[in-house]
Every structure is written in C-alpha cells, then in structure tokens.
Design a protein around this motif. Structure first.
Motif, PDB file in Angstrom:
ATOM      1  N   VAL A   1       0.838  -1.205   0.021  1.00 18.49           N
ATOM      2  CA  VAL A   1       0.136  -0.178  -0.058  1.00 18.49           C
ATOM      3  C   VAL A   1       0.879   1.351   0.119  1.00 18.49           C
ATOM      4  O   VAL A   1       1.888   1.371   0.759  1.00 18.49           O
ATOM      5  N   LYS A   2       0.635   2.085  -0.910  1.00 20.28           N
ATOM      6  CA  LYS A   2       1.409   3.292  -0.813  1.00 20.28           C
ATOM      7  C   LYS A   2       0.475   4.587  -0.762  1.00 20.28           C
ATOM      8  O   LYS A   2      -0.618   4.517  -1.229  1.00 20.28           O
ATOM      9  N   LYS A   3       0.733   5.487   0.002  1.00 21.28           N
ATOM     10  CA  LYS A   3       0.203   6.770   0.363  1.00 21.28           C
ATOM     11  C   LYS A   3       1.078   7.709   0.551  1.00 21.28           C
ATOM     12  O   LYS A   3       2.019   7.630   1.470  1.00 21.28           O
ATOM     13  N   GLY A   4       1.085   8.848  -0.162  1.00 27.56           N
ATOM     14  CA  GLY A   4       2.189   9.870  -0.031  1.00 27.56           C
ATOM     15  C   GLY A   4       3.423   9.327  -0.382  1.00 27.56           C
ATOM     16  O   GLY A   4       3.851   8.692  -1.079  1.00 27.56           O
ATOM     17  N   ASP A   5       4.283   9.904   0.766  1.00 30.36           N
ATOM     18  CA  ASP A   5       5.968   9.359   0.644  1.00 30.36           C
ATOM     19  C   ASP A   5       5.976   8.024   1.237  1.00 30.36           C
ATOM     20  O   ASP A   5       7.213   7.449   1.074  1.00 30.36           O
ATOM     21  N   TRP A   6       4.722   7.450   1.658  1.00 27.92           N
ATOM     22  CA  TRP A   6       5.219   6.176   2.528  1.00 27.92           C
ATOM     23  C   TRP A   6       4.701   4.998   1.675  1.00 27.92           C
ATOM     24  O   TRP A   6       3.566   4.936   0.868  1.00 27.92           O
ATOM     25  N   LYS A   7       5.293   3.864   1.747  1.00 24.17           N
ATOM     26  CA  LYS A   7       4.924   2.446   1.077  1.00 24.17           C
ATOM     27  C   LYS A   7       5.285   1.501   2.072  1.00 24.17           C
ATOM     28  O   LYS A   7       6.248   1.330   2.481  1.00 24.17           O
ATOM     29  N   LEU A   8       4.305   0.456   2.182  1.00 21.57           N
ATOM     30  CA  LEU A   8       4.544  -0.372   3.135  1.00 21.57           C
ATOM     31  C   LEU A   8       4.104  -1.777   2.322  1.00 21.57           C
ATOM     32  O   LEU A   8       3.269  -1.962   1.499  1.00 21.57           O
ATOM     33  N   LEU A   9       5.317  -2.622   2.424  1.00 25.11           N
ATOM     34  CA  LEU A   9       5.189  -3.796   1.866  1.00 25.11           C
ATOM     35  C   LEU A   9       5.162  -4.950   2.713  1.00 25.11           C
ATOM     36  O   LEU A   9       5.706  -5.264   3.809  1.00 25.11           O
ATOM     37  N   LYS A  10       4.405  -6.091   2.470  1.00 27.90           N
ATOM     38  CA  LYS A  10       4.298  -7.240   3.087  1.00 27.90           C
ATOM     39  C   LYS A  10       4.563  -8.520   2.413  1.00 27.90           C
ATOM     40  O   LYS A  10       3.633  -8.837   1.313  1.00 27.90           O
ATOM     41  N   TYR A  11       5.567  -9.171   2.665  1.00 22.72           N
ATOM     42  CA  TYR A  11       5.675 -10.575   2.091  1.00 22.72           C
ATOM     43  C   TYR A  11       5.285 -11.698   3.029  1.00 22.72           C
ATOM     44  O   TYR A  11       5.507 -11.606   4.197  1.00 22.72           O
ATOM     45  N   ASP A  12       4.520 -12.543   2.404  1.00 19.48           N
ATOM     46  CA  ASP A  12       3.714 -13.631   3.325  1.00 19.48           C
ATOM     47  C   ASP A  12       3.838 -14.831   2.470  1.00 19.48           C
ATOM     48  O   ASP A  12       3.150 -15.165   1.509  1.00 19.48           O
ATOM     49  N   SER A  13       4.575 -15.832   2.660  1.00 19.44           N
ATOM     50  CA  SER A  13       4.914 -17.257   2.086  1.00 19.44           C
ATOM     51  C   SER A  13       5.065 -18.192   3.183  1.00 19.44           C
ATOM     52  O   SER A  13       6.188 -18.766   3.432  1.00 19.44           O
ATOM     53  N   PRO A  14       4.063 -18.650   3.885  1.00 19.11           N
ATOM     54  CA  PRO A  14       3.891 -19.561   4.794  1.00 19.11           C
ATOM     55  C   PRO A  14       5.136 -20.751   4.384  1.00 19.11           C
ATOM     56  O   PRO A  14       5.715 -21.271   5.211  1.00 19.11           O
ATOM     57  N   ARG A  15       4.638 -21.134   3.138  1.00 22.80           N
ATOM     58  CA  ARG A  15       5.211 -22.515   2.825  1.00 22.80           C
ATOM     59  C   ARG A  15       6.599 -22.312   2.988  1.00 22.80           C
ATOM     60  O   ARG A  15       7.571 -23.415   3.082  1.00 22.80           O
ATOM     61  N   ASP A  16       7.158 -21.242   2.333  1.00 24.19           N
ATOM     62  CA  ASP A  16       8.864 -20.951   2.364  1.00 24.19           C
ATOM     63  C   ASP A  16       9.133 -20.351   3.802  1.00 24.19           C
ATOM     64  O   ASP A  16      10.502 -20.088   3.992  1.00 24.19           O
ATOM     65  N   GLY A  17       8.296 -20.261   4.790  1.00 24.88           N
ATOM     66  CA  GLY A  17       8.672 -19.513   6.009  1.00 24.88           C
ATOM     67  C   GLY A  17       9.034 -18.273   5.992  1.00 24.88           C
ATOM     68  O   GLY A  17       9.801 -17.470   6.665  1.00 24.88           O
TER      69      GLY A  17
END
Length: 169
Positions: free
Chosen positions: A119-135
């Motif tokens: 999610v990106k708003k203004g100057d900020w960007k949040l990234l979320k990796y989520d791959s339970p199979r790969d830990g």
C-alpha cells in the motif's frame, strides 16, 4: 506516427498515450524478473500528449492502467462503461490536480500464496511478504522521499555497497 498525424493536420486534435508493462528487478533487492512490488518493478511509464494536456505536467504516479479507459471516455465527453472501475486522469492531464487517488494498492500472488502486497500513500509505502510455505514473513516500510530506491539495512553492508555502489544513509 507523430509525423503522419502532423502531415494529416490531426496532431493537435489527437490524444496520444504512451505506456508499457512494468519493469524488471534485474538483480535489485536480490531479485530477478517482475515478481515483486518494489518501485523499480511496480511502476510503469505513462506519457500523454493532446489538446488541453499541460506540457510538462507531472503526476505523483497514483494511477492504474485501468484508469486509461475512464480518461479516454472523459476526454471524448462520453460515459465510461458501467463496468469500468478506473478514474479519469483528465484533471491531472490538464494540470488541475497532481494525483488521481491518494492511495495505491498492489499485489503479487505468484509462487507461494498469498505472496506480496503493498500500500502506498504519499511518501510512504508498506510492503508485506507472506509465504508460509517458504517460512517467509517480512514487513518493510519505506519513506520514498528519503529512500527512493527502497534500500534495506543489508544495503549498508560495506561489501554490498562495494558491489552495488549504493551508499544509503
């Protein structure tokens, strides 16, 4: 195409949109290909020319390619199809606004699910990796004004800096 439109006397009466697919990581962040949501891969070029388009106008980039249909319909003064989910960029093209939307969302679900979201708003960007199979479960927050290349702590390692010539503060 431009020369032909000019020869026909239609250049000043034509809207031209130039865009492309998103980029590739080519080794950035240790990744290859298009399977991520860092800006070097997520962003796409978008250039517009036509009647009423402000020369040199620049948007903050908060558009989706699905906004093209809504924009073309708006420029042609016709209603967009009811199924269209895009928002017209006409106010941005005319220099009346510098953004179409305040927030952008991205998702990549290749490989192990759910994959990567941002999610990106203004100057900020949040990234979320989520791959339970790969830990793999990783959350990263970037201030793009201060860190436009989304450099990570690992990029501060002198050996990495020597290889990449990146010198993050």
């Amino acid at each position: 195409v431009l020369a032909k439109l000019e020869a026909m006397g239609e250049l000043d009466n034509t809207y031209i949109f130039y865009t492309a697919d998103h980029g590739m990581a080519i080794g950035r962040h240790g990744l290859q290909g298009k399977q991520n949501l860092y800006d070097h891969t997520w962003r796409v070029p978008f250039i517009a020319k036509g009647p009423g388009v402000t020369s040199g106008a620049r948007a903050t980039g908060n558009i989706y390619l699905l906004d093209v249909l809504a924009t073309l319909c708006d420029l042609a003064a016709i209603d967009a199809p009811k199924t269209n989910e895009g928002i017209s960029m006409k106010p941005v093209l005319e220099g009346k606004r510098n953004t179409v939307r305040e927030v952008l969302y991205g998702v990549y679900c290749g490989g192990a699910k759910p994959g990567m979201r941002c999610v990106k708003k203004g100057d900020w960007k949040l990234l979320k990796y989520d791959s339970p199979r790969d830990g793999v479960r990783e959350t990263q927050l970037f201030n793009l004004a201060e860190n436009p290349h989304e450099l990570l702590q690992e990029h501060c390692d002198p050996k990495v800096a020597e290889l990449t010539d990146a010198r993050p503060a």
